[in-house]
Design a protein around this motif. Structure first.
Motif, PDB file in Angstrom:
ATOM      1  N   UNK A  62      29.897  52.962 -97.567  1.00 48.92           N
ATOM      2  CA  UNK A  62      30.752  53.324 -98.689  1.00 48.92           C
ATOM      3  C   UNK A  62      30.053  54.309 -99.606  1.00 48.92           C
ATOM      4  N   UNK A  63      30.818  55.250-100.162  1.00 52.03           N
ATOM      5  CA  UNK A  63      30.259  56.312-100.989  1.00 52.03           C
ATOM      6  C   UNK A  63      30.225  55.889-102.458  1.00 52.03           C
ATOM      7  N   UNK A  64      29.130  56.237-103.125  1.00 48.65           N
ATOM      8  CA  UNK A  64      28.906  55.884-104.525  1.00 48.65           C
ATOM      9  C   UNK A  64      28.847  57.161-105.351  1.00 48.65           C
ATOM     10  N   UNK A  65      29.771  57.323-106.286  1.00 46.34           N
ATOM     11  CA  UNK A  65      29.702  58.435-107.236  1.00 46.34           C
ATOM     12  C   UNK A  65      28.728  58.025-108.327  1.00 46.34           C
ATOM     13  N   UNK A  66      27.570  58.682-108.374  1.00 49.08           N
ATOM     14  CA  UNK A  66      26.483  58.227-109.243  1.00 49.08           C
ATOM     15  C   UNK A  66      26.631  58.650-110.694  1.00 49.08           C
ATOM     16  N   UNK A  67      27.688  59.386-111.025  1.00 51.70           N
ATOM     17  CA  UNK A  67      27.900  59.748-112.434  1.00 51.70           C
ATOM     18  C   UNK A  67      29.381  60.026-112.637  1.00 51.70           C
ATOM     19  N   UNK A 216      40.337  57.402-106.138  1.00 49.68           N
ATOM     20  CA  UNK A 216      38.926  57.504-105.762  1.00 49.68           C
ATOM     21  C   UNK A 216      38.679  56.786-104.440  1.00 49.68           C
ATOM     22  N   UNK A 217      39.240  55.599-104.303  1.00 47.19           N
ATOM     23  CA  UNK A 217      39.063  54.848-103.060  1.00 47.19           C
ATOM     24  C   UNK A 217      39.668  55.594-101.876  1.00 47.19           C
ATOM     25  N   UNK A 218      40.733  56.335-102.110  1.00 53.91           N
ATOM     26  CA  UNK A 218      41.404  57.047-101.024  1.00 53.91           C
ATOM     27  C   UNK A 218      40.528  58.126-100.411  1.00 53.91           C
ATOM     28  N   UNK A 219      39.540  58.627-101.168  1.00 56.22           N
ATOM     29  CA  UNK A 219      38.638  59.645-100.615  1.00 56.22           C
ATOM     30  C   UNK A 219      37.280  59.051-100.224  1.00 56.22           C
ATOM     31  N   UNK A 221      35.374  56.611-101.957  1.00 56.79           N
ATOM     32  CA  UNK A 221      34.473  56.087-102.987  1.00 56.79           C
ATOM     33  C   UNK A 221      34.653  54.577-103.083  1.00 56.79           C
ATOM     34  N   UNK A 222      33.556  53.854-102.918  1.00 58.04           N
ATOM     35  CA  UNK A 222      33.597  52.391-103.021  1.00 58.04           C
ATOM     36  C   UNK A 222      32.933  51.883-104.293  1.00 58.04           C
ATOM     37  N   UNK A 223      32.168  52.751-104.973  1.00 58.14           N
ATOM     38  CA  UNK A 223      31.501  52.347-106.211  1.00 58.14           C
ATOM     39  C   UNK A 223      31.251  53.585-107.056  1.00 58.14           C
ATOM     40  N   UNK A 224      31.127  53.359-108.364  1.00 53.64           N
ATOM     41  CA  UNK A 224      30.821  54.452-109.279  1.00 53.64           C
ATOM     42  C   UNK A 224      29.908  53.944-110.382  1.00 53.64           C
ATOM     43  N   UNK A 225      28.971  54.807-110.773  1.00 55.76           N
ATOM     44  CA  UNK A 225      28.135  54.526-111.931  1.00 55.76           C
ATOM     45  C   UNK A 225      28.829  55.134-113.145  1.00 55.76           C
ATOM     46  N   UNK A 247      39.652  45.413-108.383  1.00 58.57           N
ATOM     47  CA  UNK A 247      39.439  46.835-108.605  1.00 58.57           C
ATOM     48  C   UNK A 247      39.248  47.522-107.254  1.00 58.57           C
ATOM     49  N   UNK A 248      39.831  48.687-107.054  1.00 60.40           N
ATOM     50  CA  UNK A 248      39.621  49.393-105.793  1.00 60.40           C
ATOM     51  C   UNK A 248      38.198  49.920-105.626  1.00 60.40           C
ATOM     52  N   UNK A 249      37.459  50.043-106.744  1.00 59.24           N
ATOM     53  CA  UNK A 249      36.116  50.626-106.754  1.00 59.24           C
ATOM     54  C   UNK A 249      35.209  49.739-107.594  1.00 59.24           C
ATOM     55  N   UNK A 250      34.001  49.473-107.124  1.00 57.45           N
ATOM     56  CA  UNK A 250      33.019  48.758-107.941  1.00 57.45           C
ATOM     57  C   UNK A 250      32.541  49.674-109.066  1.00 57.45           C
ATOM     58  N   UNK A 251      32.344  49.121-110.250  1.00 59.70           N
ATOM     59  CA  UNK A 251      31.912  49.919-111.392  1.00 59.70           C
ATOM     60  C   UNK A 251      30.652  49.328-112.014  1.00 59.70           C
TER      61      UNK A 251
END
Length: 533
Positions: A62-67, A216-219, A221-225, A247-251
């Motif tokens: 899963x992809x994590x957007x770090x910012x 975000x999940x559709x592209x 992203x599974x988590x975001x900072x 939530x669709x994405x972990x935060x």
């Protein structure tokens, strides 16, 4: 019992111990139980096991957007999007279209404008007045979210009646005659106008946030900072979403610490660590050592082309260092926004001087940095968090963009030195800084490899030698993003949470142009679908 088996053409687990020819992942109770060839994994299936097959797909962590700023963005992404505007003529044309679209509304709102669109003209409200008239309240949030433009009517409603410049460079700009231009620089000044904007209802914001996280999940992203908790009801919004589902994405949320943060508020932030819900949690805090190059508030070693950029957001800067030491002692990770070379240097030296073996600390953005500071970041275990499309979408190879013009050729040549940072030995996490840039991780990884706007045919690369490899780009969204948060995750291994993505091509072998067109077939968080086509 195995709940789910996902089968593709291949698995890119990012773990060297994965079996050769792995193309399947087994999941039970939200965790990965096995990774390997389908012949072995299918033998684990029971009568109730769900089989998900994407024959040509590649399975990646899963992809994590770090910012990112998903909650804060709800107050920014309002009205007309100006993200595709590059010239003054385009700005006027866009405002004319927006005038028709927002004809029935009292306020005119827009967002995402790059100051380079003014093409050397003073940044101000002249275009707003030309198209809308000075009597209509209007407000544009600039692309960097650190500045805005308000019409004369909006300024009057907010009670701003004269130019002012504060020691850190923030304030309300005026022209040579002392007349307000409408250009508002940095958060304290912008917030004066933003408090006058029409308020959004709580339920509307819940729906918008749920929709944003779903997108975000559709592209993949599974988590975001999440680098703020500025909205007073931010946690309530997340709790409201979780009251009716996951939530669709972990935060992972890091609230701000500013020079005005009191000792009592620091204690409260320390106590707040760990609070959250099923898929959101407060972990860390966020500082700003400076502002932005375009706003003249980045902390530089020498003045920019406008004679600005010599101040830190903290006066004295040692007060920042003292706060960082306080949070480090309490075991709270920090992230610090640092744009200018002097700001980056001061933050790196502060973090390098902390006792070894503590929680991870990180520097956000690192737009123009000197070689010895990169070496210090690499040898000191400091995390670098960078956003490649901030460079590829806004910096031009000929230096005609506002960022390059202000910094001058020598500093502009040090634009986003991602390869040097990564090869210094530093952890390099990648992200979008949404809504400053779009959150599509495939475009960001493509641009990180191409060092140009891959979506723009014929665009020139900016420092092509700073390109990341395909593996480095993917690691920036997986293993390195996890390491930035003090975790060894981001790999598809037994025991790990079943956060994974199936994408229609192999991100480690396709060209940047092909990666840009990547289509996510499935996104899983805790083994449950959150996105895909």
């Amino acid at each position: 019992m195995i709940d789910t088996i996902v089968i593709g053409a291949r698995v890119r687990s990012l773990d060297p111990g994965t079996a050769q020819g792995a193309d399947a992942v087994a999941i039970a109770d939200g965790r990965i139980t096995a990774v390997g060839p389908r012949s072995e994994i299918l033998a684990l299936a029971g009568s109730g096991t769900e089989l998900i097959t994407h024959a040509s797909g590649t399975i990646v962590p899963g992809l994590v957007d770090a910012h990112s700023h998903p909650i804060y963005s709800l107050g920014i992404v309002r009205g007309l999007a100006l993200t595709g505007v590059h010239t003054y003529a385009e700005l006027v044309a866009a405002l004319e279209r927006g005038r028709e679209e927002q004809a029935g509304q009292e306020w005119f709102l827009a967002w995402g404008l790059d100051p380079s669109a003014f093409e050397g003209r003073p940044i101000g409200n002249a275009a707003l007045h030309e198209v809308l008239g000075a009597d209509r309240p209007a407000y544009i949030k600039m692309f960097d979210a650190h500045s805005g433009i308000a019409s004369a009517s909006a300024l009057a409603r907010a009670g701003i009646d004269a130019p002012v410049t504060h020691p850190d460079g923030s304030g309300a700009a005026g022209d040579e005659h002392g007349v307000l231009t409408g250009h508002l620089i940095e958060f304290p000044t912008m917030e004066i106008v933003e408090r006058a904007l029409p308020a959004l209802g709580f339920e509307d914001r819940v729906a918008q946030l749920r929709g944003l996280l779903t997108d975000m999940a559709a592209v993949g992203i599974t988590a975001a900072h999440v680098m703020d908790l500025q909205d007073d009801d931010g946690l309530d919004l997340l709790a409201a979403i979780e009251a009716s589902g996951d939530l669709p994405v972990r935060l992972r949320i890091s609230p701000w610490v500013t020079p005005e943060t009191t000792d009592a508020e620091v204690d409260a932030l320390i106590a707040l660590q760990g609070r959250g819900g099923r898929r959101y949690r407060i972990e860390g805090v966020k500082f700003f050592i400076d502002g932005t190059v375009e706003g003249g508030t980045a902390w530089l070693a020498s003045p920019d082309a406008e004679g600005e950029g010599l101040a830190s957001a903290w006066a004295p800067a040692e007060a920042y260092a003292a706060r960082v030491r306080q949070f480090d002692h309490a075991g709270v990770p920090t992230a610090t926004h640092a744009i200018g070379e002097q700001g980056i240097r001061f933050v790196a030296e502060t973090l390098a001087a902390l006792p070894p073996g503590g929680v991870p600390h990180r520097i956000e953005h690192i737009e123009s940095v000197e070689d010895d500071v990169i070496a210090l970041i690499g040898t000191s275990g400091i995390v670098a968090s960078m956003q490649p499309t901030h460079c590829t979408h806004h910096v031009r190879g000929d230096g005609s963009d506002d960022w390059s013009r202000r910094l001058g050729p020598e500093r502009a040549a040090r634009a986003w030195l991602t390869a040097d940072v990564r090869r210094s030995g530093a952890v390099l996490a990648l992200g979008s800084d949404w809504p400053v840039a779009a959150f599509d991780p495939w475009e960001i990884m493509a641009d990180a490899q191409g060092r140009r706007s891959v979506a723009t045919p014929g665009s020139a690369p900016v420092r092509a030698d700073q390109a990341l490899s395909a593996a480095e780009a993917l690691e920036g969204y997986t293993t390195h993003a996890h390491r930035a948060a003090g975790s060894d995750g981001g790999r598809l291994v037994p025991g790990a949470p079943a956060d994974l993505v199936v994408v229609d091509r192999d991100p480690l072998t396709v060209s940047p142009e092909e990666l840009l067109e990547a289509r996510v077939l499935l996104t899983l968080v805790d083994g449950r679908p959150t996105g895909g086509h």
